[in-house]
Motif scaffolding. Structure first.
Motif, PDB file in Angstrom:
ATOM      1  N   ALA A   1       0.962  -1.412  -0.103  1.00 18.71           N
ATOM      2  CA  ALA A   1      -0.178  -0.191  -0.029  1.00 18.71           C
ATOM      3  C   ALA A   1       0.827   1.271   0.109  1.00 18.71           C
ATOM      4  O   ALA A   1       0.455   2.276  -0.652  1.00 18.71           O
ATOM      5  CB  ALA A   1      -0.791   0.065   1.412  1.00 18.71           C
ATOM      6  N   LYS A   2       1.929   1.365   0.885  1.00 18.88           N
ATOM      7  CA  LYS A   2       3.011   2.357   0.850  1.00 18.88           C
ATOM      8  C   LYS A   2       3.647   2.755  -0.529  1.00 18.88           C
ATOM      9  O   LYS A   2       3.575   3.860  -0.831  1.00 18.88           O
ATOM     10  CB  LYS A   2       3.858   2.064   1.937  1.00 18.88           C
ATOM     11  CG  LYS A   2       3.329   2.362   3.352  1.00 18.88           C
ATOM     12  CD  LYS A   2       2.795   3.610   3.766  1.00 18.88           C
ATOM     13  CE  LYS A   2       2.172   3.606   5.168  1.00 18.88           C
ATOM     14  NZ  LYS A   2       2.090   5.057   5.414  1.00 18.88           N
ATOM     15  N   VAL A   3       3.842   1.319  -1.081  1.00 22.65           N
ATOM     16  CA  VAL A   3       4.707   1.586  -2.564  1.00 22.65           C
ATOM     17  C   VAL A   3       3.597   2.297  -3.527  1.00 22.65           C
ATOM     18  O   VAL A   3       3.864   3.220  -4.367  1.00 22.65           O
ATOM     19  CB  VAL A   3       5.355   0.499  -2.944  1.00 22.65           C
ATOM     20  CG1 VAL A   3       5.676   0.455  -4.211  1.00 22.65           C
ATOM     21  CG2 VAL A   3       6.217  -0.170  -1.993  1.00 22.65           C
ATOM     22  N   GLN A   4       2.331   1.758  -3.699  1.00 22.41           N
ATOM     23  CA  GLN A   4       1.492   2.044  -4.485  1.00 22.41           C
ATOM     24  C   GLN A   4       0.975   3.703  -4.476  1.00 22.41           C
ATOM     25  O   GLN A   4       0.552   4.316  -5.388  1.00 22.41           O
ATOM     26  CB  GLN A   4       0.240   1.302  -4.077  1.00 22.41           C
ATOM     27  CG  GLN A   4       0.401  -0.301  -4.714  1.00 22.41           C
ATOM     28  CD  GLN A   4      -0.679  -1.166  -4.506  1.00 22.41           C
ATOM     29  OE1 GLN A   4      -1.627  -0.915  -3.696  1.00 22.41           O
ATOM     30  NE2 GLN A   4      -0.939  -2.343  -5.314  1.00 22.41           N
ATOM     31  N   SER A   5       0.895   4.049  -3.135  1.00 30.26           N
ATOM     32  CA  SER A   5       0.678   5.602  -3.017  1.00 30.26           C
ATOM     33  C   SER A   5       1.682   6.407  -2.735  1.00 30.26           C
ATOM     34  O   SER A   5       1.648   7.569  -2.867  1.00 30.26           O
ATOM     35  CB  SER A   5      -0.096   5.768  -1.717  1.00 30.26           C
ATOM     36  OG  SER A   5       0.625   5.375  -0.734  1.00 30.26           O
ATOM     37  N   GLU A  27       7.375  -1.783  -9.663  1.00 32.65           N
ATOM     38  CA  GLU A  27       7.922  -1.540 -11.150  1.00 32.65           C
ATOM     39  C   GLU A  27       6.613  -0.614 -11.720  1.00 32.65           C
ATOM     40  O   GLU A  27       6.522   0.065 -12.547  1.00 32.65           O
ATOM     41  CB  GLU A  27       7.539  -3.046 -11.641  1.00 32.65           C
ATOM     42  CG  GLU A  27       7.818  -3.105 -13.164  1.00 32.65           C
ATOM     43  CD  GLU A  27       8.998  -2.755 -13.697  1.00 32.65           C
ATOM     44  OE1 GLU A  27       9.119  -2.122 -14.981  1.00 32.65           O
ATOM     45  OE2 GLU A  27      10.192  -2.977 -13.428  1.00 32.65           O
ATOM     46  N   PHE A  28       5.304  -0.983 -11.097  1.00 37.79           N
ATOM     47  CA  PHE A  28       4.181  -0.497 -11.606  1.00 37.79           C
ATOM     48  C   PHE A  28       3.889   1.093 -10.978  1.00 37.79           C
ATOM     49  O   PHE A  28       2.908   1.618 -11.293  1.00 37.79           O
ATOM     50  CB  PHE A  28       2.747  -1.212 -11.784  1.00 37.79           C
ATOM     51  CG  PHE A  28       3.039  -2.396 -12.604  1.00 37.79           C
ATOM     52  CD1 PHE A  28       3.024  -2.227 -13.983  1.00 37.79           C
ATOM     53  CD2 PHE A  28       3.495  -3.643 -12.156  1.00 37.79           C
ATOM     54  CE1 PHE A  28       3.336  -3.197 -14.703  1.00 37.79           C
ATOM     55  CE2 PHE A  28       3.454  -4.836 -13.157  1.00 37.79           C
ATOM     56  CZ  PHE A  28       3.375  -4.599 -14.393  1.00 37.79           C
ATOM     57  N   SER A  29       4.398   1.270 -10.090  1.00 38.48           N
ATOM     58  CA  SER A  29       4.407   2.602  -9.427  1.00 38.48           C
ATOM     59  C   SER A  29       4.718   3.719 -10.131  1.00 38.48           C
ATOM     60  O   SER A  29       5.868   3.729 -10.928  1.00 38.48           O
ATOM     61  CB  SER A  29       5.265   2.756  -8.042  1.00 38.48           C
ATOM     62  OG  SER A  29       5.215   3.816  -7.310  1.00 38.48           O
ATOM     63  N   ASN A  30       4.029   4.895 -10.099  1.00 32.91           N
ATOM     64  CA  ASN A  30       4.218   6.217 -10.690  1.00 32.91           C
ATOM     65  C   ASN A  30       5.142   7.030 -10.210  1.00 32.91           C
ATOM     66  O   ASN A  30       5.459   8.177 -10.500  1.00 32.91           O
ATOM     67  CB  ASN A  30       2.915   6.939 -10.926  1.00 32.91           C
ATOM     68  CG  ASN A  30       1.986   6.161 -11.889  1.00 32.91           C
ATOM     69  OD1 ASN A  30       2.477   5.503 -12.877  1.00 32.91           O
ATOM     70  ND2 ASN A  30       0.695   6.138 -11.765  1.00 32.91           N
TER      71      ASN A  30
END
Length: 323
Positions: A177-181, A210-213
């Motif tokens: 969750a932290k990586v995604q946000s 990899e897919f994080s912005n």
């Protein structure tokens, strides 16, 4: 800005000391995803006895982010001398005790965070009892973070591949969750193969990154590390990181250009360490933005990044990237 720092060892805890000063200012939310593959010292003994994730790097990061009284911080880092507890740190024993009381590693870290009043969240890369393996250029396969580094020193062989067992270890949901946000993800500084890469060998973390912005920043070590990165240039660090993690890219690299004093440098060279060559042009040709600046502190004992200076360069670089 939401920031996630990924790594372990003294490199990550040193970075966190600088980043925590910006929490509530330029940093809205700070998290550290920390390796639990360490196998040496007090940590290694506790892992063998209790079959738990490594507590040592977690302890160091808790202290680094702590806003508690200095005596509490010193207590967590205190090492016993003599007897059956010789070499054990109080913080490691405290975390193991909390884990037994609360029933989980995550809960133990959260309670310790409350006691130390941390300005940021510490998340283990996994709560499973993982072990790090490496294959060397001579074909030898070695298990254990401490053994890998030691074998590299004595054999002079190069690390060509690293992996974890079990290979399907899962991260805590909070880590994903932290990586995604995140707006910013920072790798390093620290031991390349034994502190930074192990986090990315957990497939779910690697995929989330990899897919994080988020803007992805790699901080290159100031010095090479015997047994792991002998003779590596800055470009070699980046190439090895991307190759061993299968991550497609990083956006920004931070390099140190300051030479240590002759006295300190001589001592490091005697131990087989040398300054990492900042081959800026070679990195830039890979499409990576490079910030090469004087980043190491003035200490006469250790060659380490100055936490405040490093934080300032990272946040400036990311600000430019996001503008």
């Amino acid at each position: 800005m939401k920031v996630v720092a990924i790594g372990g060892g003294t490199g990550l805890s040193n970075l966190l000391r600088g980043l925590k000063k910006e929490v509530g200012n330029r940093i809205e939310d700070l998290s550290a995803i920390v390796t639990v593959a360490d196998s040496g010292g007090s940590t290694g003994r506790l892992r063998k006895a209790y079959h738990i994730p490594a507590p040592g790097d977690i302890r160091n990061c808790l202290v680094a982010l702590s806003e508690s009284e200095e005596i509490i911080q010193r207590l967590f880092q205190y090492r016993f001398k003599g007897g059956e507890l010789d070499g054990h740190s109080f913080g490691n024993l405290f975390l193991v005790s909390l884990m037994d009381i609360t029933g989980s590693f995550i809960s133990a870290i959260n309670v310790a965070s409350q006691i130390l009043r941390t300005k940021g969240e510490i998340i283990p890369a996994t709560t499973e009892d993982i072990h790090l393996w490496a294959e060397f250029s001579n074909g030898e396969v070695v298990e254990g973070e401490e053994n890998i580094t030691e074998y590299g020193k004595t054999s002079k062989a190069k690390i060509v591949r690293v992996w974890i067992e079990p290979p399907d270890a899962k991260p805590p949901i909070d880590a994903i969750a932290k990586v995604q946000s995140a707006d910013l993800i920072i790798f390093g500084p620290g031991s390349l193969y034994t502190s930074i890469v192990p986090n990315m060998l957990i497939e779910d973390i690697k995929e989330a990154v990899e897919f994080s912005n988020a803007v992805k920043v790699f901080v290159v070590n100031a010095m090479t590390q015997p047994g792991e990165t002998d003779s590596y240039t800055a470009y070699d660090h980046i190439e090895a990181f991307l190759r061993t993690t299968n991550l497609s890219k990083i956006d920004i690299t931070i390099l140190n250009t300051k030479m240590p004093s002759d006295v300190v440098l001589r001592r490091y060279i005697e131990q087989g360490q040398e300054p990492v060559i900042p081959d800026v042009a070679k990195i830039a040709r890979k499409g990576i933005t490079v910030y090469a600046e004087d980043l190491i502190g003035e200490s006469q004992d250790f060659i380490r990044h100055d936490p405040d200076r490093l934080t300032e360069v990272i946040l400036r670089a990311v600000s430019h990237a996001l503008s």
